[in-house]
Design an enzyme around this catalytic site. Structure first.
Site, PDB file in Angstrom:
ATOM      1  N   THR A 198     -16.970  -2.757  23.715  1.00  0.00           N
ATOM      2  CA  THR A 198     -18.049  -1.652  23.699  1.00  0.00           C
ATOM      3  C   THR A 198     -17.533  -0.403  23.674  1.00  0.00           C
ATOM      4  O   THR A 198     -18.150   0.585  23.225  1.00  0.00           O
ATOM      5  CB  THR A 198     -18.714  -1.781  25.100  1.00  0.00           C
ATOM      6  OG1 THR A 198     -17.813  -1.509  26.071  1.00  0.00           O
ATOM      7  CG2 THR A 198     -19.682  -3.134  25.297  1.00  0.00           C
ATOM      8  N   ASP A 199     -16.246  -0.197  23.806  1.00  0.00           N
ATOM      9  CA  ASP A 199     -15.624   0.797  23.722  1.00  0.00           C
ATOM     10  C   ASP A 199     -15.534   1.448  22.565  1.00  0.00           C
ATOM     11  O   ASP A 199     -15.907   2.633  22.304  1.00  0.00           O
ATOM     12  CB  ASP A 199     -14.039   0.558  24.241  1.00  0.00           C
ATOM     13  CG  ASP A 199     -13.890   0.658  25.658  1.00  0.00           C
ATOM     14  OD1 ASP A 199     -14.952   0.576  26.629  1.00  0.00           O
ATOM     15  OD2 ASP A 199     -12.538   0.310  25.916  1.00  0.00           O
TER      16      ASP A 199
ATOM     17  N   THR B  37     -15.201  -7.318  26.082  1.00  0.00           N
ATOM     18  CA  THR B  37     -15.498  -7.584  27.290  1.00  0.00           C
ATOM     19  C   THR B  37     -16.268  -9.250  27.137  1.00  0.00           C
ATOM     20  O   THR B  37     -15.928 -10.091  28.350  1.00  0.00           O
ATOM     21  CB  THR B  37     -16.190  -6.628  28.040  1.00  0.00           C
ATOM     22  OG1 THR B  37     -15.465  -5.566  28.106  1.00  0.00           O
ATOM     23  CG2 THR B  37     -16.715  -7.050  29.525  1.00  0.00           C
TER      24      THR B  37
END
Length: 336
Positions: A87-88, A12
């Site tokens: 971040t996942d 992101t």
């Protein structure tokens, strides 16, 4: 002058809005645009540009190899490394890097919850904090770290706990190591770190370890499918303190004798995993030869098991010893 390498992998923090949704597109230089650090020289490396939800074990190995290459460099050596990452699955990459890290210099992962072209994006602050952390002398010897929303977190035991909140990560075993506030890095604890494991080889890319969560009515279908697909290991995310049911226990008992490594975790964010309950619960799984693991979330436990099995056979005693060393609560933070 302190030299910090920034390895960009996407996520992101590197994403912009498109007609097809938010997509990673920006280079490391673009992510760093406008950032100025006194006394710190930044070099950038564009390794990949993907959302971390697309990552495979091959991607994780590539990141590990890039880190190792920079740490081996003798001409213009780096003093620390920052990795921008989605971040996942940041918790998985961070754990792999920490397991194999054999250097005093910090390796810091960071990212963002809001896209790079958002007017109120959190990426610039997180990246600045990560660079300062990687350059801070007090962060040497701490292993791989996650820096997010002003928190300095140990790789081991840290997980994403909120899908959209800017303060998205928490350590499930020991809490924060420190903070970054107004450009000042403060460290109040250090992680207990066992001896590093060998860096992932090509075998790591192809190893299959599945994560199977327990739920009301769970049976042995997913377990059987995993084994049929070639799984050499299975992490069971049990209910509560680490429970399943009689059908699952029977299936697991067969796997233990068939040289498939099974490790018991929990789907609960915090707390120990113990063999307490019978009648299909954790006590029966432990009696069947399944070790419990309390110090890592199930997502990270899968990475540990995959790394270990890529170089070792699923010998029950050795798996148990490995889990006790690398996935036990005692390996986490102690106060300075």
């Amino acid at each position: 002058m302190t030299r910090i390498a920034v390895i960009a992998t996407g996520g992101t923090i590197a994403s912009t809005a498109t007609e097809g949704g938010v997509v990673a597109t920006r280079t490391a230089a673009a992510v760093l645009e406008g950032a100025v650090f006194d006394g710190i020289d930044i070099e950038t490396h564009d390794l990949m540009t993907v959302g971390s939800y697309r990552m495979t074990l091959a991607h994780l190995r590539a990141i590990s190899d890039a880190v190792a290459s920079l740490l081996r460099r003798t001409q213009d050596p780096v003093d620390g490394i920052v990795i921008t990452h989605g971040t996942d699955t940041m918790e998985e990459t961070a754990l792999l890097l920490d397991l194999v890290h054999d250097d005093e210099r910090p390796v810091v992962l960071t990212g963002a919850q809001r896209a790079g072209d958002a007017v109120d994006g959190d990426g610039p602050r997180n990246l600045a904090d990560a660079v300062l952390t990687a350059a801070a002398p007090q962060c040497r010897g701490l292993g791989a770290l996650i820096v997010f929303a002003g928190r300095i977190l140990p790789a081991r035991g840290t997980r994403k706990v909120h899908t959209t909140a800017l303060d998205a990560f928490r350590s499930s075993a020991g809490g924060d190591l420190g903070t970054v506030a107004d450009g000042t890095v403060t460290v109040g604890a250090v992680p207990r770190r066992p001896a590093p494991l060998p860096r992932p080889s090509a075998a790591f890319e192809d190893i299959r370890v599945d994560l199977i969560e327990m739920y009301p009515g769970a049976d042995d279908v997913l377990i059987g499918a995993a084994v049929s697909a070639g799984a050499r290991g299975i992490v069971l995310a049990g209910t509560g303190i680490g429970n399943a049911n009689p059908v699952v226990v029977a299936a697991v008992r067969d796997l233990v004798s068939a040289d498939v490594a099974v490790v018991l975790s929990t789907r609960v964010p915090e707390g120990p995993v113990q063999g307490v309950y019978g009648d299909g619960g954790g006590a029966d799984l432990v009696a069947a030869g399944v070790p419990t693991a309390s110090g890592l979330p199930a997502t990270q436990l899968r990475i540990l098991l995959a790394l270990w099995l890529s170089e070792n056979k699923a010998d029950a005693a050795r798996v148990r010893s490995m889990i006790a060393t690398y996935a036990d609560m005692k390996t986490h933070n102690r106060e300075e």
